[in-house]
Design a protein around this motif. Sequence first.
Motif, mmCIF file in Angstrom:
data_model
loop_
_atom_site.group_PDB
_atom_site.id
_atom_site.type_symbol
_atom_site.label_atom_id
_atom_site.label_comp_id
_atom_site.label_asym_id
_atom_site.label_seq_id
_atom_site.Cartn_x
_atom_site.Cartn_y
_atom_site.Cartn_z
ATOM 1 N N UNK A 20 5.965 -3.743 2.920
ATOM 2 C CA UNK A 20 6.043 -2.937 4.141
ATOM 3 C C UNK A 20 4.652 -2.379 4.399
ATOM 4 N N UNK A 21 4.194 -2.485 5.642
ATOM 5 C CA UNK A 21 2.858 -2.046 6.016
ATOM 6 C C UNK A 21 2.994 -1.077 7.193
ATOM 7 N N UNK A 22 2.346 0.070 7.082
ATOM 8 C CA UNK A 22 2.322 1.032 8.192
ATOM 9 C C UNK A 22 0.879 1.168 8.658
ATOM 10 N N UNK A 23 0.686 1.113 9.972
ATOM 11 C CA UNK A 23 -0.633 1.293 10.571
ATOM 12 C C UNK A 23 -0.523 2.447 11.563
ATOM 13 N N UNK A 24 -1.459 3.393 11.477
ATOM 14 C CA UNK A 24 -1.476 4.505 12.422
ATOM 15 C C UNK A 24 -2.796 4.482 13.188
ATOM 16 N N UNK B 47 -6.417 -2.993 22.392
ATOM 17 C CA UNK B 47 -6.572 -3.828 21.205
ATOM 18 C C UNK B 47 -5.841 -5.145 21.378
ATOM 19 N N UNK B 48 -6.140 -6.083 20.507
ATOM 20 C CA UNK B 48 -5.503 -7.388 20.587
ATOM 21 C C UNK B 48 -4.984 -7.775 19.217
ATOM 22 N N UNK B 49 -4.043 -8.679 19.168
ATOM 23 C CA UNK B 49 -3.515 -9.225 17.928
ATOM 24 C C UNK B 49 -2.598 -8.257 17.209
ATOM 25 N N UNK B 50 -1.529 -8.738 16.676
ATOM 26 C CA UNK B 50 -0.568 -7.982 15.876
ATOM 27 C C UNK B 50 -0.031 -6.744 16.581
ATOM 28 N N UNK B 51 -0.156 -6.693 17.882
ATOM 29 C CA UNK B 51 0.321 -5.556 18.680
ATOM 30 C C UNK B 51 -0.163 -4.234 18.109
ATOM 31 N N UNK B 52 -1.441 -4.181 17.725
ATOM 32 C CA UNK B 52 -1.975 -2.994 17.075
ATOM 33 C C UNK B 52 -2.371 -1.885 18.027
ATOM 34 N N UNK B 53 -2.191 -2.069 19.311
ATOM 35 C CA UNK B 53 -2.468 -0.980 20.224
ATOM 36 C C UNK B 53 -3.920 -0.884 20.611
ATOM 37 N N UNK B 54 -4.525 0.300 20.500
ATOM 38 C CA UNK B 54 -5.885 0.490 20.982
ATOM 39 C C UNK B 54 -6.834 0.912 19.873
ATOM 40 N N UNK B 55 -8.120 0.581 20.064
ATOM 41 C CA UNK B 55 -9.170 0.969 19.129
ATOM 42 C C UNK B 55 -9.942 2.136 19.708
ATOM 43 N N UNK B 56 -10.591 2.919 18.849
ATOM 44 C CA UNK B 56 -11.290 4.098 19.344
ATOM 45 C C UNK B 56 -12.477 3.754 20.229
ATOM 46 N N UNK C 274 -10.765 -5.960 10.060
ATOM 47 C CA UNK C 274 -11.926 -5.403 9.371
ATOM 48 C C UNK C 274 -12.167 -3.944 9.743
ATOM 49 N N UNK C 275 -11.523 -3.460 10.804
ATOM 50 C CA UNK C 275 -11.702 -2.077 11.262
ATOM 51 C C UNK C 275 -10.661 -1.115 10.706
ATOM 52 N N UNK C 276 -9.636 -1.638 10.062
ATOM 53 C CA UNK C 276 -8.566 -0.782 9.554
ATOM 54 C C UNK C 276 -9.005 -0.151 8.243
ATOM 55 N N UNK C 277 -8.858 1.174 8.174
ATOM 56 C CA UNK C 277 -9.271 1.900 6.970
ATOM 57 C C UNK C 277 -8.073 2.213 6.094
ATOM 58 N N UNK C 278 -8.350 2.330 4.792
ATOM 59 C CA UNK C 278 -7.334 2.654 3.800
ATOM 60 C C UNK C 278 -7.862 3.770 2.909
ATOM 61 N N UNK D 108 -10.467 8.832 15.024
ATOM 62 C CA UNK D 108 -10.876 8.166 13.787
ATOM 63 C C UNK D 108 -10.325 6.753 13.609
ATOM 64 N N UNK D 109 -9.662 6.212 14.629
ATOM 65 C CA UNK D 109 -9.265 4.814 14.620
ATOM 66 C C UNK D 109 -8.027 4.479 13.809
ATOM 67 N N UNK D 110 -8.028 3.259 13.276
ATOM 68 C CA UNK D 110 -6.868 2.666 12.604
ATOM 69 C C UNK D 110 -6.857 2.965 11.109
ATOM 70 N N UNK D 111 -5.648 3.276 10.596
ATOM 71 C CA UNK D 111 -5.442 3.570 9.173
ATOM 72 C C UNK D 111 -4.199 2.831 8.709
#
Length: 169
Positions: free
Chosen positions: A148-152, A18-27, A44-48, A157-160
């Motif tokens: 505070x924002x947490x991303x997993x 993945x790129x940007x914001x050090x978000x790691x990898x996408x599925x 746009x791929x991050x789910x909530x 199932x990708x990013x949450x």
Amino acid sequence: MDSKISRRELLTKTSVVGAGLALGSLSTASAIASDSEGRNTIGASIRRADFKKEKHVPVIELPSRIVAGQPFDLTVSVGKDIPHPNTTEHFINWICVYFKAAGESRVTELAKFEFTAHGESPMGTNKGPAHSDPHVSARMRLKKSGTLIAVSYCNIHGLWESAVTVTTV
């Protein structure tokens, strides 16, 4: 020979850097969505969702009173109310915690936690002696109020994401 896919093969086949914001990898590459101008974006791929109804959402827990500049303990977990599988085939790979100070546009990365043991073993999938669960605590300090924002990241199932507003006193 075991016909099941190894964890290494699974990660290689199901993730791209993945790129940007050090978000790691996408599925998968197709998980990258388009924004309103047709550009591919990670955001746009991050789910909530509500963590009480969805096992992938990171849950942020912190004290009710945060004193500006003073340390406090923050806990983030995935699968608090509905357990997330922690298997060789299906696991939470990492959690990142960010802070966006009120009135600022920049986001600061506070911590990144990787979970690397999911029951893998030379004896076969899910036969390993160790698992790392997606539950972490860290001590931090905030000088001002903000979010505070947490991303997993789930390997299937990708990013949450989840977020909480923090008011310092």
